[in-house]
Design a protein around this motif. Structure first.
Motif, PDB file in Angstrom:
ATOM      1  N   PHE A 174      -6.297 -10.401  17.404  1.00  0.00           N
ATOM      2  CA  PHE A 174      -6.573  -9.554  16.255  1.00  0.00           C
ATOM      3  C   PHE A 174      -6.347  -8.075  16.570  1.00  0.00           C
ATOM      4  N   GLY A 175      -6.072  -7.751  17.832  1.00  0.00           N
ATOM      5  CA  GLY A 175      -5.809  -6.370  18.218  1.00  0.00           C
ATOM      6  C   GLY A 175      -7.043  -5.503  18.338  1.00  0.00           C
ATOM      7  N   LEU A 176      -8.198  -6.127  18.592  1.00  0.00           N
ATOM      8  CA  LEU A 176      -9.449  -5.373  18.671  1.00  0.00           C
ATOM      9  C   LEU A 176      -9.713  -4.786  20.054  1.00  0.00           C
ATOM     10  N   VAL A 177      -9.061  -5.325  21.080  1.00  0.00           N
ATOM     11  CA  VAL A 177      -9.300  -4.869  22.449  1.00  0.00           C
ATOM     12  C   VAL A 177      -8.364  -3.698  22.757  1.00  0.00           C
ATOM     13  N   ARG A 178      -8.939  -2.516  22.899  1.00  0.00           N
ATOM     14  CA  ARG A 178      -8.127  -1.316  23.130  1.00  0.00           C
ATOM     15  C   ARG A 178      -7.823  -1.117  24.615  1.00  0.00           C
ATOM     16  N   SER A 179      -8.776  -1.441  25.478  1.00  0.00           N
ATOM     17  CA  SER A 179      -8.545  -1.296  26.921  1.00  0.00           C
ATOM     18  C   SER A 179      -9.487  -2.218  27.677  1.00  0.00           C
ATOM     19  N   ALA A 180      -9.090  -2.552  28.887  1.00  0.00           N
ATOM     20  CA  ALA A 180      -9.914  -3.411  29.748  1.00  0.00           C
ATOM     21  C   ALA A 180      -9.594  -3.078  31.200  1.00  0.00           C
ATOM     22  N   LEU A 216     -13.360  -2.228  15.671  1.00  0.00           N
ATOM     23  CA  LEU A 216     -13.240  -3.129  14.536  1.00  0.00           C
ATOM     24  C   LEU A 216     -13.769  -2.460  13.280  1.00  0.00           C
ATOM     25  N   THR A 217     -13.415  -3.048  12.132  1.00  0.00           N
ATOM     26  CA  THR A 217     -13.843  -2.537  10.838  1.00  0.00           C
ATOM     27  C   THR A 217     -14.704  -3.582  10.153  1.00  0.00           C
ATOM     28  N   THR A 218     -15.947  -3.252   9.880  1.00  0.00           N
ATOM     29  CA  THR A 218     -16.850  -4.179   9.202  1.00  0.00           C
ATOM     30  C   THR A 218     -18.079  -3.436   8.706  1.00  0.00           C
ATOM     31  N   SER A 219     -18.715  -3.987   7.664  1.00  0.00           N
ATOM     32  CA  SER A 219     -19.990  -3.455   7.190  1.00  0.00           C
ATOM     33  C   SER A 219     -21.141  -4.392   7.522  1.00  0.00           C
ATOM     34  N   ASP A 220     -20.837  -5.491   8.188  1.00  0.00           N
ATOM     35  CA  ASP A 220     -21.850  -6.467   8.570  1.00  0.00           C
ATOM     36  C   ASP A 220     -22.379  -6.121   9.963  1.00  0.00           C
ATOM     37  N   PRO A 221     -23.618  -5.659  10.098  1.00  0.00           N
ATOM     38  CA  PRO A 221     -24.138  -5.241  11.408  1.00  0.00           C
ATOM     39  C   PRO A 221     -24.259  -6.401  12.398  1.00  0.00           C
ATOM     40  N   LYS A 222     -24.254  -7.630  11.909  1.00  0.00           N
ATOM     41  CA  LYS A 222     -24.384  -8.783  12.804  1.00  0.00           C
ATOM     42  C   LYS A 222     -23.102  -9.035  13.601  1.00  0.00           C
ATOM     43  N   ILE A 223     -21.954  -8.655  13.019  1.00  0.00           N
ATOM     44  CA  ILE A 223     -20.673  -8.956  13.668  1.00  0.00           C
ATOM     45  C   ILE A 223     -20.486  -8.174  14.960  1.00  0.00           C
ATOM     46  N   PRO A 224     -20.685  -6.843  15.001  1.00  0.00           N
ATOM     47  CA  PRO A 224     -20.543  -6.123  16.270  1.00  0.00           C
ATOM     48  C   PRO A 224     -21.506  -6.635  17.339  1.00  0.00           C
ATOM     49  N   LEU A 225     -22.727  -6.939  16.947  1.00  0.00           N
ATOM     50  CA  LEU A 225     -23.713  -7.443  17.905  1.00  0.00           C
ATOM     51  C   LEU A 225     -23.276  -8.772  18.490  1.00  0.00           C
ATOM     52  N   HIS A 226     -22.797  -9.655  17.621  1.00  0.00           N
ATOM     53  CA  HIS A 226     -22.351 -10.975  18.092  1.00  0.00           C
ATOM     54  C   HIS A 226     -21.161 -10.842  19.042  1.00  0.00           C
ATOM     55  N   ILE A 227     -20.185 -10.021  18.647  1.00  0.00           N
ATOM     56  CA  ILE A 227     -18.992  -9.852  19.489  1.00  0.00           C
ATOM     57  C   ILE A 227     -19.369  -9.256  20.842  1.00  0.00           C
ATOM     58  N   LYS A 228     -20.246  -8.256  20.823  1.00  0.00           N
ATOM     59  CA  LYS A 228     -20.652  -7.623  22.083  1.00  0.00           C
ATOM     60  C   LYS A 228     -21.336  -8.625  23.002  1.00  0.00           C
ATOM     61  N   ILE A 282     -19.455  -2.137  27.730  1.00  0.00           N
ATOM     62  CA  ILE A 282     -18.708  -2.514  26.535  1.00  0.00           C
ATOM     63  C   ILE A 282     -18.830  -1.392  25.505  1.00  0.00           C
ATOM     64  N   ASP A 283     -17.730  -0.701  25.267  1.00  0.00           N
ATOM     65  CA  ASP A 283     -17.676   0.382  24.287  1.00  0.00           C
ATOM     66  C   ASP A 283     -17.127  -0.189  22.989  1.00  0.00           C
ATOM     67  N   LEU A 284     -17.977  -0.261  21.972  1.00  0.00           N
ATOM     68  CA  LEU A 284     -17.592  -0.889  20.704  1.00  0.00           C
ATOM     69  C   LEU A 284     -17.648   0.142  19.579  1.00  0.00           C
ATOM     70  N   ALA A 285     -16.476   0.545  19.088  1.00  0.00           N
ATOM     71  CA  ALA A 285     -16.391   1.505  17.984  1.00  0.00           C
ATOM     72  C   ALA A 285     -16.263   0.741  16.677  1.00  0.00           C
ATOM     73  N   VAL A 286     -17.167   1.014  15.744  1.00  0.00           N
ATOM     74  CA  VAL A 286     -17.199   0.302  14.467  1.00  0.00           C
ATOM     75  C   VAL A 286     -16.917   1.270  13.328  1.00  0.00           C
ATOM     76  N   THR A 287     -15.924   0.928  12.510  1.00  0.00           N
ATOM     77  CA  THR A 287     -15.616   1.702  11.305  1.00  0.00           C
ATOM     78  C   THR A 287     -16.197   0.964  10.106  1.00  0.00           C
ATOM     79  N   PRO A 288     -17.090   1.590   9.341  1.00  0.00           N
ATOM     80  CA  PRO A 288     -17.692   0.898   8.195  1.00  0.00           C
ATOM     81  C   PRO A 288     -16.649   0.528   7.146  1.00  0.00           C
ATOM     82  N   SER A 309     -15.987  -7.585   6.131  1.00  0.00           N
ATOM     83  CA  SER A 309     -14.547  -7.744   6.251  1.00  0.00           C
ATOM     84  C   SER A 309     -14.127  -8.369   7.541  1.00  0.00           C
ATOM     85  N   ALA A 310     -12.906  -8.868   7.496  1.00  0.00           N
ATOM     86  CA  ALA A 310     -12.242  -9.357   8.689  1.00  0.00           C
ATOM     87  C   ALA A 310     -11.806  -8.150   9.494  1.00  0.00           C
ATOM     88  N   PRO A 311     -11.266  -8.334  10.705  1.00  0.00           N
ATOM     89  CA  PRO A 311     -10.865  -7.202  11.531  1.00  0.00           C
ATOM     90  C   PRO A 311      -9.948  -6.240  10.799  1.00  0.00           C
TER      91      PRO A 311
END
Length: 361
Positions: free
Chosen positions: A25-31, A44-56, A74-80, A85-87
């Motif tokens: 999905f292209g969500l991993v910017r660096s590793a 990632l782009t989402t308004s669901d607060p559960k999704i970033p927590l689950h992914i992390k 784990i640096d997780l940048a979330v755009t509301p 939404s999907a990624p």
């Protein structure tokens, strides 16, 4: 352990509600691995607060299972987003990122403008329509024009007017056995499209999710040049089965095309091959003249670990056919150029037939 090893491991982490992983999905910017600490940057782009927590949590679990990893950052940048939404911004309400009726989606891309990518895409679509019709599968080819700023597909394929609306969906227009959707159908000829990235992303999402494509064996996606918003929006919205790079032979084009190929590899879209356009001028006597040099397409394919699908000649009939809305594949199917497009189409269909069907959620 290399960054590539870490990204390979992260393919085990699925985006919630999808069977597709966060890497594709292209969500991993660096590793990276710093001593015994694995560091990963995600967006990632989402308004669901559960999704970033689950992914992390899932990323942390995946990383700690790697040999030699004792800690994670784990640096997780979330755009509301305005809605869950999907990624890439698509609805997660039980829907897939793309219609299930589309068997295969293939991007037609180039790093550089002016290499005849849209002309190539239109002729390839018509060639694929001919090949599938011969196999008893007419009307199974789609062409999505994502060149938002300069949509030329309507002119080249000979379609005018506006698409019909059915409920909340657009009905693609059709010619030469190809179903087509383009921004060119939706704006006036004298209206420039002056948009920033989010508007481009939204349009591409709508072209995927709000167009009644019907049953398609293959959807070709004509991308604008470069590696910007449109390209990233597409790979985050539509699961691509592959990409075809279009280039002309000279280094000024092939050097940029190679960067486009590397972009697709970074977001885990397989390269089906390189097509060399305007490869040679064929004079009336049948002699070939290398106007733009030789060998660039093959060198690009070799550097990216893929194949050279074919070499399309530089002849006036291809240009004239595009200006008149009559692709050479249709008007002169026995010409060497038309034969080349069909050979490329056959090679693509053969590669796709060896791939598993796209995953759905």
């Amino acid at each position: 352990m290399t960054p590539e090893d870490i990204k390979e491991a992260l393919k085990q982490v699925k985006y919630p509600g999808f069977s597709r992983d966060i890497v594709s999905f292209g969500l991993v910017r660096s590793a990276t691995l710093d001593g015994d600490t694995a560091k990963v940057s995600l967006t990632l782009t989402t308004s669901d607060p559960k999704i970033p927590l689950h992914i992390k949590q899932e990323v942390d679990k995946c990383l700690r299972a790697l040999p030699g990893v004792k800690a994670t950052v784990i640096d997780l940048a979330v755009t509301p987003a305005r809605s869950a939404s999907a990624p890439g911004g698509g609805n997660l309400g039980g829907n897939t990122a793309a219609p299930k009726t589309i068997q295969h989606a293939v991007a037609i891309a180039s790093g550089k403008g002016g290499v005849g990518k849209s002309t190539f895409a239109v002729n390839l679509a018509c060639a694929l329509a001919q090949l599938l019709t011969a196999k008893g599968r007419p009307g199974r080819v789609g062409l999505m024009d994502c060149d938002i700023y300069g949509p030329s597909v309507p002119l080249m394929i000979g379609i005018e007017g506006r698409p019909q609306v059915e409920g909340d969906s657009l009905i693609p227009m059709e010619n030469h056995g190809v179903k087509v959707m383009s921004m060119g159908f939706l704006v006036d000829d004298n209206t420039p499209v002056v948009w920033r990235g989010p508007m481009i992303m939204k349009t591409i999402q709508q072209f995927v999710q709000n167009v009644k494509w019907g049953e398609l064996d293959i959807l070709l996606v004509d991308l604008p040049p470069g590696t910007g918003d449109a390209q990233l929006s597409l790979v985050q919205t539509l699961p691509l089965d592959g990409a075809v790079l279009v280039t002309t032979p000279q280094p000024a084009a092939t050097n940029v095309a190679r960067k486009g190929g590397l972009m697709f590899q970074k977001v885990n879209v397989p390269l089906l091959g390189v097509a060399e356009n305007m490869s040679y001028f064929l004079d009336p006597a049948g002699q070939k003249h290398a106007i733009f040099g030789e060998g660039g397409g093959q060198k690009t394919a070799d550097s990216l670990g893929t194949v050279l699908l074919g070499q399309v000649p530089l002849i006036p009939e291809i240009r004239a056919g595009g200006d008149a809305g009559k692709p050479i594949v249709v008007t002169n199917p026995d010409s060497p150029a038309a034969s080349t497009f069909r050979e490329i189409g056959e090679a693509i269909l053969l590669q796709l037939s060896r791939k598993p069907m796209p995953a759905t959620s």
